[in-house]
Design an enzyme around this catalytic site. Structure first.
Site, PDB file in Angstrom:
ATOM      1  N   ARG A  69       0.895  -1.270   0.296  1.00  0.00           N
ATOM      2  CA  ARG A  69      -0.154  -0.227  -0.233  1.00  0.00           C
ATOM      3  C   ARG A  69       0.897   1.188   0.570  1.00  0.00           C
ATOM      4  NH1 ARG A  69      -1.116   3.056   3.826  1.00  0.00           N
ATOM      5  NH2 ARG A  69      -1.746   1.843   5.039  1.00  0.00           N
ATOM      6  N   TYR A 109     -15.753   9.339 -19.341  1.00  0.00           N
ATOM      7  CA  TYR A 109     -16.167   7.982 -18.481  1.00  0.00           C
ATOM      8  C   TYR A 109     -17.300   9.075 -18.080  1.00  0.00           C
ATOM      9  CZ  TYR A 109     -16.457   3.722 -15.910  1.00  0.00           C
ATOM     10  OH  TYR A 109     -16.969   2.376 -15.665  1.00  0.00           O
ATOM     11  N   ASP A 123      -7.862  11.545 -19.469  1.00  0.00           N
ATOM     12  CA  ASP A 123      -7.595   9.356 -19.944  1.00  0.00           C
ATOM     13  C   ASP A 123      -7.384   9.170 -20.725  1.00  0.00           C
ATOM     14  OD1 ASP A 123      -8.719   7.282 -19.931  1.00  0.00           O
ATOM     15  OD2 ASP A 123     -10.297   8.038 -18.743  1.00  0.00           O
ATOM     16  N   LYS A 155      -9.267  -2.158 -19.319  1.00  0.00           N
ATOM     17  CA  LYS A 155      -9.615  -1.881 -20.587  1.00  0.00           C
ATOM     18  C   LYS A 155      -8.446  -2.788 -21.329  1.00  0.00           C
ATOM     19  CE  LYS A 155     -12.877  -0.055 -18.684  1.00  0.00           C
ATOM     20  NZ  LYS A 155     -12.889   1.038 -18.349  1.00  0.00           N
TER      21      LYS A 155
END
Ligand SMILES: *Cc1c(COP(=O)(O)O)cnc(C)c1O
Length: 377
Positions: free
Chosen positions: A48, A102, A173, A198
Site C-alpha cells: 500500500r 467516462y 484519460d 481495458k
C-alpha cells in the site's frame, strides 16, 4: 526509466522486467510478501506504499511506453482518477472537467467532488471550450481523448500549451488510445491516467488503473494514494505485466479491425451514422491524424431504424457486454449502461441518443465480425 531509442513493441515485452537471479528465468519473479524486514534498509516495502517490486515492474514498463518519468499503479481506473484529483486539487479549488467523459468520472465529479467543496466547470469536448472554462483559480483541467462514448478527439497539444502557460495541471484519460496510439506527455500533458482494466489488461479478466507523469507529480499522487489505499496486489500486477507484453500486437490489430468495420458500417443503408475518427469525413479526422498513430478500436453508430435491443439479440459472435478493450468484441447501448446515471435531457444535449451503440472491437478476424453485424442488421 525508459530507453527512448527502443521501439514500443520491444518496450512492451522487455521494459521493467525484474531480473530473476534465482533461475535466470525470462519472467519477473513474483514477490508476495506484505511483511518485509526494515532494519538497515533504505525504504520500507509495503504494497500500500505503492513500492512492491511487481507494481514497480509494471510502472517501469508503462513509463517507458508513455515517456513518463514516474507513475503509480492502482487497483482500478477510478482509484487512479479519484486519487489523482484529490492529490492535485483541494476543496475550494476550481476544476475544469470535460462533460463527455467516462460515466464514473462524471459521477465522481457530480456526486462527490462538487458536494465536497470543489468548484467544477463542465465543458464540451473541444480544446477551445476547455480553455474557455478555465479561470484564475483553476487548479486542474481534466479531459479525455478519444472520448466515451462518441469517440470525439480533443486537441491535446493545444490544451497542454494553454494549461502549461497558466500553471494549471492537465490530466488526460487516455484509456481509449493507449500509449501505442498516442503519447500525451510528448504533447505537453502533465498527467496521463488509464483504466488498465481495458486495453492494458486486454483479456477482460483484471481490474487496475495507472497514472504516468513527472517525478514530482508522481510523488504528490503517491502520497495521497497511501492515504486512500487503492493499491494493486502482486498477483494482479504480474498478470498485468504479462498482458502488457502483447499490448502493441493487440491494439494495432484491434484498431485495424475497427477501421474496416467503421468504413463498412458507414456504407451500409441500415446504419444512419458512424462515429469514428478514422473516417475521412469525421470532423475529428485531421486532428486524430495529427496526434494518433491509428484511430483506435472503439466506434459508435446509430441504426437507421429498428430497436438497438433487437439488433443486439441477433448478434451471435459479438456479445452485449459492459467494459471494453478486451480481445473479444463487445457492444453496448451507453444510454442503458455507461451513461445510465445521466438524465435523459443531459444525454440528449451531449448527443448520446437512446439508440447509440458503442462497439469495442477485438482481435477476431474482421470478416467474421462484419458477417455477424451484417446478419444482425
Ligand atoms: C473503464 C474506464 C474508466 C474506469 O476504470 P475502472 O478500471 O473501471 O475503474 C475510466 N475511464 C475510462 C475511459 C474507462 O473506459
Amino acid at each position: 526509466m525508459s530507453n527512448a531509442t527502443v521501439n514500443p513493441e520491444t518496450q512492451c515485452v522487455h521494459a521493467g522486467t525484474i531480473p530473476d537471479e534465482t533461475t535466470g528465468g525470462v519472467n519477473s519473479p513474483v514477490f508476495t510478501s506484505t511483511a518485509c524486514e526494515y532494519i538497515d534498509r533504505e525504504s520500507q516495502i509495503y504494497p500500500r506504499y505503492f513500492n512492491a517490486p511487481n507494481q514497480l515492474a509494471v510502472i517501469r514498463k508503462i513509463c517507458a511506453l508513455e515517456h513518463a518519468e514516474d507513475g503509480v499503479l492502482f487497483a482500478s481506473g477510478m482509484a487512479a482518477i479519484s486519487t489523482t484529483l484529490l492529490a492535485l486539487a483541494k476543496p475550494g479549488d476550481h476544476l475544469v472537467m470535460q462533460e463527455e467523459v467516462y460515466g464514473g468520472s462524471n459521477q465522481l465529479a457530480v456526486e462527490f467532488l462538487e458536494h465536497s467543496g470543489f468548484e467544477i466547470s463542465f465543458a464540451p469536448a473541444t480544446a477551445e471550450a476547455l480553455i474557455d472554462a478555465c479561470c484564475a483559480k483553476t487548479a486542474v483541467l481534466y479531459f479525455e481523448s478519444p472520448t466515451n462514448p462518441l469517440i470525439k478527439v480533443v486537441d491535446i497539444e493545444r490544451v497542454a500549451a494553454f494549461t502549461r502557460e497558466r500553471g494549471i495541471v492537465s490530466v488526460i484519460d487516455s484509456t481509449f488510445a493507449t500509449p501505442i496510439l498516442q503519447n500525451p506527455i510528448d504533447l505537453g500533458t502533465d498527467v496521463v491516467v488509464h483504466s488498465g482494466t481495458k486495453y492494458f489488461g486486454g483479456h477482460s479478466d483484471l481490474t487496475c488503473g495507472v497514472v504516468a507523469t513527472s517525478g514530482s507529480l508522481a510523488d504528490k499522487i503517491r502520497a495521497r494514494a497511501k492515504q486512500l489505499g487503492g493499491s494493486l496486489n502482486s498477483q494482479m500486477s504480474v498478470l498485468l505485466e504479462r498482458s502488457l507484453k502483447t499490448l502493441s500486437l493487440r491494439v494495432e490489430r484491434q484498431a485495424a479491425n475497427a477501421a474496416k468495420i467503421a468504413g463498412w458500417l458507414d456504407r451500409h443503408t441500415a446504419v444512419s451514422r458512424v462515429h469514428y475518427p478514422g473516417l475521412a469525413k469525421s470532423p475529428n479526422h485531421e486532428l486524430a491524424r495529427k496526434q494518433m498513430r491509428q484511430f483506435g478500436a472503439m466506434l459508435a453508430f446509430e441504426l437507421a431504424g429498428g430497436s438497438p435491443d433487437a439488433f443486439l439479440s441477433r448478434l451471435a459472435l459479438i456479445r452485449p457486454a459492459l467494459s471494453l478493450g478486451g480481445v473479444e468484441s463487445v457492444i453496448c447501448v451507453p444510454a442503458q449502461t455507461s451513461h445510465v446515471s445521466m438524465s435523459t435531457a443531459e444525454r440528449a444535449r451531449l448527443g448520446i441518443s437512446p439508440d447509440l451503440l458503442r462497439l469495442s472491437v477485438g482481435i477476431e478476424h474482421v470478416d467474421d465480425l462484419i458477417a455477424d453485424i451484417e446478419q444482425a442488421l
